[in-house]
Design a protein around this motif. Structure first.
Motif, PDB file in Angstrom:
ATOM      1  N   PHE A 162      43.336  36.024  43.557  1.00 50.31           N
ATOM      2  CA  PHE A 162      41.982  36.560  43.665  1.00 50.31           C
ATOM      3  C   PHE A 162      41.344  36.288  45.021  1.00 50.31           C
ATOM      4  O   PHE A 162      40.523  37.081  45.472  1.00 50.31           O
ATOM      5  CB  PHE A 162      41.118  36.084  42.499  1.00 50.31           C
ATOM      6  N   LEU A 220      41.786  42.892  33.892  1.00 53.07           N
ATOM      7  CA  LEU A 220      41.342  43.674  35.047  1.00 53.07           C
ATOM      8  C   LEU A 220      40.935  45.085  34.628  1.00 53.07           C
ATOM      9  O   LEU A 220      39.925  45.610  35.095  1.00 53.07           O
ATOM     10  CB  LEU A 220      42.436  43.707  36.114  1.00 53.07           C
ATOM     11  N   ASP A 221      41.715  45.690  33.717  1.00 57.53           N
ATOM     12  CA  ASP A 221      41.352  47.016  33.199  1.00 57.53           C
ATOM     13  C   ASP A 221      40.015  46.968  32.467  1.00 57.53           C
ATOM     14  O   ASP A 221      39.183  47.872  32.610  1.00 57.53           O
ATOM     15  CB  ASP A 221      42.440  47.546  32.259  1.00 57.53           C
ATOM     16  N   GLN A 226      37.218  46.643  34.943  1.00 55.70           N
ATOM     17  CA  GLN A 226      37.053  47.949  35.568  1.00 55.70           C
ATOM     18  C   GLN A 226      36.231  48.865  34.659  1.00 55.70           C
ATOM     19  O   GLN A 226      35.275  49.505  35.106  1.00 55.70           O
ATOM     20  CB  GLN A 226      38.432  48.574  35.821  1.00 55.70           C
ATOM     21  N   ILE A 260      34.074  45.885  38.524  1.00 54.70           N
ATOM     22  CA  ILE A 260      34.883  45.977  39.737  1.00 54.70           C
ATOM     23  C   ILE A 260      34.528  47.279  40.441  1.00 54.70           C
ATOM     24  O   ILE A 260      34.623  48.343  39.843  1.00 54.70           O
ATOM     25  CB  ILE A 260      36.394  45.947  39.397  1.00 54.70           C
ATOM     26  N   TRP A 269      40.758  48.348  41.010  1.00 52.43           N
ATOM     27  CA  TRP A 269      41.449  47.083  41.311  1.00 52.43           C
ATOM     28  C   TRP A 269      42.877  47.328  41.791  1.00 52.43           C
ATOM     29  O   TRP A 269      43.414  46.552  42.568  1.00 52.43           O
ATOM     30  CB  TRP A 269      41.405  46.112  40.140  1.00 52.43           C
TER      31      TRP A 269
END
Length: 175
Positions: free
Chosen positions: A114, A145-146, A149, A154, A158
């Protein structure tokens, strides 16, 4: 190309991770790439460095003083770059490397992933992080992360800064 490897320094992990890491170190050396790593003589760090060296590759260890004082410096370091602490180490690794591959690891590996990705998102560099998804190790992080998003946490995508690969062949295509 200088490939920085972020990974576990633990021994008590899935033995398949060691086999796959050894293959990566050998592949990197055979393709003329240098390995930049944390310089520790344990876990996947030692494994990738040993494999690279045994295939006539070059290794660059970015080693915090506390690691050297504790006697945990890898015997497979060609070029040692001493540093003060983990923050210093991450910066030096970013300066030394062209691309970053994250193997299975813990808190330190996540911190490294990160730090590099966040630096890229604000324009400090254009270097890619690749999650080597050995045996689905990074699936839960990819799902997180999805989710971030989807929730608008984000900016952008990403995957512009972090790619995923399930094999050395996929890694090779990303380089």
């Amino acid at each position: 190309m200088k490939i920085c490897i972020f990974c576990s320094a633990n021994q008590q992990i899935d033995p398949d991770f060691f086999t796959m890491t050894e293959e990566l170190g050998k592949w990197a050396a055979e393709n003329g790439h240098s390995i930049v790593f944390g310089g520790v003589n344990q876990g996947l760090m030692e494994c990738v460095a040993k494999a690279a060296k045994e295939s006539s590759g070059q290794t660059i260890g970015v080693v915090p003083m506390i690691v050297e004082k504790s006697g945990r410096l890898s015997d497979y370091v060609d070029i040692e770059i001493p540093c003060d602490d983990l923050s210093d180490r991450k910066q030096m690794m970013m300066d030394q490397s062209d691309v970053f591959i994250a193997l299975p690891g813990g808190i330190g590996t996540l911190d490294e992933i990160f730090t590099v990705a966040a630096s890229a998102t604000i324009g400090y560099h254009q270097k890619l992080v690749i999650l080597y998804n050995m045996k689905g190790f990074w699936n839960s992080l990819i799902a997180l992360l999805d989710d971030l998003q989807a929730r608008g946490m984000i900016r952008g995508n990403w995957q512009d800064h972090i790619k995923t690969a399930d094999s050395i062949e996929e890694i090779s295509r990303l380089l």
